[in-house]
Write a protein that holds these residues in place. Structure first.
Motif, mmCIF file in Angstrom:
data_model
loop_
_atom_site.group_PDB
_atom_site.id
_atom_site.type_symbol
_atom_site.label_atom_id
_atom_site.label_comp_id
_atom_site.label_asym_id
_atom_site.label_seq_id
_atom_site.Cartn_x
_atom_site.Cartn_y
_atom_site.Cartn_z
ATOM 1 N N VAL A 64 80.514 78.518 29.676
ATOM 2 C CA VAL A 64 81.467 79.532 29.217
ATOM 3 C C VAL A 64 82.107 79.110 27.898
ATOM 4 N N ALA A 65 82.500 77.845 27.791
ATOM 5 C CA ALA A 65 83.159 77.368 26.574
ATOM 6 C C ALA A 65 82.224 77.463 25.368
ATOM 7 N N VAL A 66 80.987 77.040 25.523
ATOM 8 C CA VAL A 66 80.040 77.108 24.408
ATOM 9 C C VAL A 66 79.734 78.565 24.068
ATOM 10 N N GLY A 67 79.626 79.405 25.073
ATOM 11 C CA GLY A 67 79.395 80.824 24.811
ATOM 12 C C GLY A 67 80.533 81.465 24.041
ATOM 13 N N LEU A 68 81.772 81.128 24.402
ATOM 14 C CA LEU A 68 82.922 81.671 23.677
ATOM 15 C C LEU A 68 82.983 81.145 22.243
#
Length: 76
Positions: A47-51
């Motif tokens: 999720v963090a890398v996607g954001l």
């Protein structure tokens, strides 16, 4: 769409999992707790890398509605 096992996701998940490993080695977490929390670390990293990828992608520019420079403007 980014896959869950990209290099940047796995590295970020490993960084997030360092405290989980240390608490497992210290004896605060059982082996089952560590394995479940490692999956949560991988999910949080995904999720963090996607954001971050979404936030760093520039917005597409709209084509301007002005007359091109090589053509004269239409008479009014």
């Amino acid at each position: 769409m980014i896959g869950p096992f990209r290099r940047d996701v796995v590295v970020t998940g490993f960084v997030l999992a360092i405290p989980v490993f240390l608490l497992g080695l210290r004896g605060d977490f059982s082996f089952d707790d560590v394995t479940v929390r490692l999956l949560w670390c991988l999910g949080a990293a995904w999720v963090a890398v996607g954001l971050l990828r979404w936030a760093s992608t520039p917005f597409p520019t709209r084509p301007s509605r002005t007359a091109p420079e090589d053509q004269p403007a239409a008479p009014t």
